[in-house]
Motif scaffolding. Sequence first.
Motif, PDB file in Angstrom:
ATOM      1  N   LYS A  96       0.841  -1.188   0.000  1.00 37.80           N
ATOM      2  CA  LYS A  96       0.000   0.000   0.000  1.00 37.80           C
ATOM      3  C   LYS A  96       0.879   1.243   0.000  1.00 37.80           C
ATOM      4  CE  LYS A  96      -3.755   2.084   2.563  1.00 37.80           C
ATOM      5  NZ  LYS A  96      -3.994   2.563   3.906  1.00 37.80           N
ATOM      6  N   ALA A  97       0.602   2.133  -0.903  1.00 42.69           N
ATOM      7  CA  ALA A  97       1.365   3.379  -0.938  1.00 42.69           C
ATOM      8  C   ALA A  97       0.888   4.293   0.185  1.00 42.69           C
ATOM      9  CB  ALA A  97       1.197   4.062  -2.281  1.00 42.69           C
ATOM     10  N   LYS A  98       1.833   4.794   0.939  1.00 43.60           N
ATOM     11  CA  LYS A  98       1.491   5.687   2.032  1.00 43.60           C
ATOM     12  C   LYS A  98       1.944   7.098   1.664  1.00 43.60           C
ATOM     13  CE  LYS A  98       1.929   5.325   7.070  1.00 43.60           C
ATOM     14  NZ  LYS A  98       0.573   5.609   7.471  1.00 43.60           N
ATOM     15  N   LYS A  99       1.026   8.026   1.720  1.00 36.59           N
ATOM     16  CA  LYS A  99       1.338   9.379   1.273  1.00 36.59           C
ATOM     17  C   LYS A  99       1.735  10.249   2.464  1.00 36.59           C
ATOM     18  CE  LYS A  99       1.372  12.000  -2.366  1.00 36.59           C
ATOM     19  NZ  LYS A  99       2.087  11.625  -3.557  1.00 36.59           N
ATOM     20  N   GLU A 100       2.921  10.788   2.366  1.00 36.89           N
ATOM     21  CA  GLU A 100       3.402  11.647   3.443  1.00 36.89           C
ATOM     22  C   GLU A 100       3.745  13.021   2.897  1.00 36.89           C
ATOM     23  OE1 GLU A 100       5.796   8.312   6.086  1.00 36.89           O
ATOM     24  OE2 GLU A 100       6.858  10.028   5.253  1.00 36.89           O
ATOM     25  N   ILE A 101       3.507  14.030   3.705  1.00 35.52           N
ATOM     26  CA  ILE A 101       4.002  15.361   3.363  1.00 35.52           C
ATOM     27  C   ILE A 101       4.969  15.768   4.459  1.00 35.52           C
ATOM     28  CG2 ILE A 101       3.404  17.801   3.175  1.00 35.52           C
ATOM     29  CD1 ILE A 101       0.969  17.077   1.616  1.00 35.52           C
ATOM     30  N   ARG A 102       6.204  15.987   4.057  1.00 37.32           N
ATOM     31  CA  ARG A 102       7.228  16.432   4.995  1.00 37.32           C
ATOM     32  C   ARG A 102       7.592  17.861   4.660  1.00 37.32           C
ATOM     33  NH1 ARG A 102      10.386  12.130   7.447  1.00 37.32           N
ATOM     34  NH2 ARG A 102       9.277  10.191   7.014  1.00 37.32           N
ATOM     35  N   VAL A 103       7.603  18.687   5.672  1.00 34.26           N
ATOM     36  CA  VAL A 103       7.954  20.089   5.495  1.00 34.26           C
ATOM     37  C   VAL A 103       9.247  20.329   6.274  1.00 34.26           C
ATOM     38  CG1 VAL A 103       7.236  22.457   6.016  1.00 34.26           C
ATOM     39  CG2 VAL A 103       5.539  20.804   5.213  1.00 34.26           C
ATOM     40  N   ALA A 104      10.227  20.921   5.630  1.00 34.25           N
ATOM     41  CA  ALA A 104      11.498  21.174   6.313  1.00 34.25           C
ATOM     42  C   ALA A 104      11.253  21.980   7.591  1.00 34.25           C
ATOM     43  CB  ALA A 104      12.450  21.922   5.393  1.00 34.25           C
ATOM     44  N   ALA A 105      11.911  21.547   8.671  1.00 38.62           N
ATOM     45  CA  ALA A 105      11.650  22.124   9.993  1.00 38.62           C
ATOM     46  C   ALA A 105      11.902  23.629  10.046  1.00 38.62           C
ATOM     47  CB  ALA A 105      12.496  21.412  11.047  1.00 38.62           C
ATOM     48  N   LEU A 106      12.738  24.135   9.165  1.00 37.05           N
ATOM     49  CA  LEU A 106      13.021  25.572   9.218  1.00 37.05           C
ATOM     50  C   LEU A 106      11.776  26.400   8.943  1.00 37.05           C
ATOM     51  CD1 LEU A 106      13.421  27.250   6.209  1.00 37.05           C
ATOM     52  CD2 LEU A 106      15.146  25.483   6.009  1.00 37.05           C
ATOM     53  N   PHE A 107      10.779  25.813   8.285  1.00 35.33           N
ATOM     54  CA  PHE A 107       9.564  26.564   7.986  1.00 35.33           C
ATOM     55  C   PHE A 107       8.640  26.695   9.187  1.00 35.33           C
ATOM     56  CE2 PHE A 107      10.820  25.098   3.707  1.00 35.33           C
ATOM     57  CZ  PHE A 107      11.070  26.364   3.191  1.00 35.33           C
ATOM     58  N   ARG A 108       9.036  26.073  10.292  1.00 36.72           N
ATOM     59  CA  ARG A 108       8.280  26.242  11.526  1.00 36.72           C
ATOM     60  C   ARG A 108       8.402  27.692  12.020  1.00 36.72           C
ATOM     61  NH1 ARG A 108      10.349  22.077  15.063  1.00 36.72           N
ATOM     62  NH2 ARG A 108       8.703  20.585  14.675  1.00 36.72           N
TER      63      ARG A 108
END
Length: 168
Positions: A96-108
């Motif tokens: 099963k393909a699992k869809k993730e969105i990762r945002v670089a922590a610097l954008f916090r």
Amino acid sequence: MTPLKYLTAYPASLQDQVRGLIADNRLGEYLAKRYPERHAVQSDKALYAYVMDLKQQYLRNAPGIDKVLYDSKLDVVRKALGLHTAVSRVQGGKLKAKKEIRVAALFRDAAPEFLQMIVVHELAHLREFDHNKAFYQLCEHMLPGYHQLEFDLRVYLTWRELGADRPV
Ligand SMILES: [Zn+2]
């Protein structure tokens, strides 16, 4: 001449303007004036809610997202605009393909406009894999002024790495 690795796709005249601001030590001022605010989306949970809210508004019928997170190990140099990965996992004998969105922590710690731009970019990838015309049209639809924001975000990344004229 200062190489501007985040801005190589832009016209030389624009790059020269940025070089001018760097030379005058005014790049930080340019950004602070345009993007004075900081957003409040601090946890992965809050980021997930933020992403789902935007998805609900614009991409209700796009594939679902399993996971959303700030990633402190994301290589900003190579993946300046976050990662969009389909992780394959075996579940009940089926892949099963699992869809993730990762945002670089610097954008916090960035301006709300920049977080929104990154998230819109990642969401648009649910529909369009490549950075083609349809992809950017979708980005502009979700966030009018997307192109200017992506440029300014790249300027922001440039400024962060220079670290020269940070306000104290
Ligand atoms: Zn992309």
